[in-house]
Design a protein around this motif. Structure first.
Motif, short mmCIF file in Angstrom:
data_model
loop_
_atom_site.label_atom_id
_atom_site.label_comp_id
_atom_site.label_asym_id
_atom_site.label_seq_id
_atom_site.Cartn_x
_atom_site.Cartn_y
_atom_site.Cartn_z
N VAL B 25 -4.77 11.79 -25.87
CA VAL B 25 -3.76 12.49 -26.65
C VAL B 25 -4.08 13.97 -26.63
O VAL B 25 -5.24 14.36 -26.71
N GLU B 26 -3.04 14.79 -26.52
CA GLU B 26 -3.22 16.23 -26.53
C GLU B 26 -2.32 16.86 -27.57
O GLU B 26 -1.27 16.34 -27.91
N GLY B 27 -2.77 18.00 -28.09
CA GLY B 27 -1.93 18.76 -29.00
C GLY B 27 -2.08 18.40 -30.46
O GLY B 27 -1.33 18.91 -31.30
N THR B 28 -3.04 17.55 -30.77
CA THR B 28 -3.28 17.19 -32.16
C THR B 28 -4.75 16.82 -32.31
O THR B 28 -5.45 16.58 -31.32
N SER B 29 -5.22 16.78 -33.54
CA SER B 29 -6.61 16.41 -33.76
C SER B 29 -6.68 15.30 -34.80
O SER B 29 -5.81 15.19 -35.68
N ASN B 30 -7.71 14.48 -34.67
CA ASN B 30 -7.97 13.38 -35.58
C ASN B 30 -6.76 12.45 -35.78
O ASN B 30 -6.41 12.10 -36.90
N PRO B 31 -6.11 12.05 -34.69
CA PRO B 31 -4.99 11.12 -34.86
C PRO B 31 -5.50 9.71 -35.10
O PRO B 31 -6.63 9.37 -34.71
N ASN B 32 -4.68 8.87 -35.71
CA ASN B 32 -4.93 7.43 -35.66
C ASN B 32 -4.49 6.97 -34.27
O ASN B 32 -3.46 7.40 -33.76
N LEU B 33 -5.27 6.09 -33.67
CA LEU B 33 -4.97 5.62 -32.33
C LEU B 33 -4.82 4.10 -32.33
O LEU B 33 -5.51 3.41 -33.09
N TYR B 34 -3.94 3.61 -31.48
CA TYR B 34 -3.62 2.19 -31.47
C TYR B 34 -3.56 1.67 -30.04
O TYR B 34 -3.16 2.38 -29.11
N TRP B 35 -3.90 0.39 -29.88
CA TRP B 35 -3.57 -0.37 -28.67
C TRP B 35 -2.71 -1.55 -29.10
O TRP B 35 -3.08 -2.33 -30.00
N TYR B 36 -1.55 -1.69 -28.43
CA TYR B 36 -0.66 -2.82 -28.65
C TYR B 36 -0.48 -3.56 -27.34
O TYR B 36 -0.59 -2.98 -26.26
N ARG B 37 -0.12 -4.85 -27.46
CA ARG B 37 0.31 -5.60 -26.30
C ARG B 37 1.76 -6.03 -26.57
O ARG B 37 2.07 -6.57 -27.64
N TYR B 93 -0.32 6.88 -30.81
CA TYR B 93 -1.04 7.69 -31.77
C TYR B 93 -0.14 8.00 -32.95
O TYR B 93 1.09 7.93 -32.88
N GLU B 94 -0.79 8.37 -34.02
CA GLU B 94 -0.07 8.70 -35.25
C GLU B 94 -0.73 9.91 -35.89
O GLU B 94 -1.95 9.96 -36.02
N THR B 95 0.09 10.87 -36.25
CA THR B 95 -0.42 12.02 -36.97
C THR B 95 0.08 11.95 -38.40
O THR B 95 0.69 10.95 -38.80
N SER B 96 -0.13 12.97 -39.16
CA SER B 96 0.39 12.97 -40.52
C SER B 96 1.91 12.85 -40.45
O SER B 96 2.55 13.44 -39.59
N GLY B 97 2.49 12.09 -41.32
CA GLY B 97 3.92 11.86 -41.27
C GLY B 97 4.27 10.44 -40.91
O GLY B 97 5.42 10.04 -40.97
#
Lengths: 107, 111
Positions: B25-37, B93-97
């Motif tokens: 991920v680029e352009g953000t810091s400390n995102p929540n990250l996920y793997w889905y199938r 990924y998920e950022t604030s919001g």
């Protein structure tokens, strides 16, 4: 346990007809609910969220806590609405999705 | 601007071979990250999520594992693939919001 249920895997309507994609959830707290959409050959993307109470591309979704539902509605479906729709529930740090409903709008 | 990239886009691997799918991920810091199938008829299945470096939560016991060696890097791995591991894998990924942003996905075929 299934937290988000989308009972219809497939839904087909004619252009101009109303459409409703059903979503029911199971959550004891205050839910944060979303609808995501995946058009053909595109990434899965956010359509709308309940806290915004917005209308996107003519779609609306109202959170009904009594019925634990968050159905997605549009009064007049368009062919370009054909896509895969996922209802999602934010629970603590993770986002859980339903099985999805494939909507086909016929001309 | 924020972007997410995962690779490879497609992968054909023999049974018993290892797996490594990468996501950045680029352009953000400390995102929540996920793997889905994503599987037909089963929708999006949450496999792993991470709220920080080295912090991994597993949702489904299985043949896969995940690691987050850097703030914006998320890796899905397996030591020995099974036929049942075939599928379409999505990093997000998920950022604030609370909005989730998805990668383009990786098709894995185990033969």
């Amino acid at each position: 346990a299934q937290r988000v249920t989308q009972p219809e895997k497939l839904l087909s309507v004619f252009k101009g007809a109303p459409v409703e994609l059903k979503c029911n959830y199971s959550y004891s707290g205050s839910p944060e609910l979303f609808w995501y959409v995946q058009y053909s050959r595109q990434r899965l993307q956010l359509l709308l969220r309940h806290i915004s109470r917005e209308s996107i591309k003519g779609f609306t979704a109202d959170l009904n806590k009594g019925e634990t539902s968050f159905h997605l509605k549009k009064p007049f479906a368009q062919e370009e609405d054909s896509a895969m729709y996922y209802c999602a529930l934010k629970e603590n740090n993770d986002m859980r999705f339903g099985a999805g409903t494939r909507l086909t709008v016929k001309p | 601007s924020q972007t997410i990239h995962q690779w490879p886009a497609t992968l054909v691997q023999p049974v018993g071979s290892p797996l490594s799918l990468e996501c950045t991920v680029e352009g953000t810091s400390n995102p929540n990250l996920y793997w889905y199938r994503q599987a037909a008829g089963r929708g999006l299945q949450l496999l792993f999520y991470s709220v920080g470096i080295g912090q991994i939560s597993s949702e489904v016991p299985q043949n896969l594992s995940a690691s987050r060696p850097q703030d914006r890097q998320f890796i899905l791995s397996s030591k020995k693939l099974l036929l049942s591991d075939s599928g379409f894998y999505l990093c997000a990924y998920e950022t604030s919001g609370n909005t989730i942003y998805f990668g383009e996905g990786s098709w894995l075929t185990v033969v």
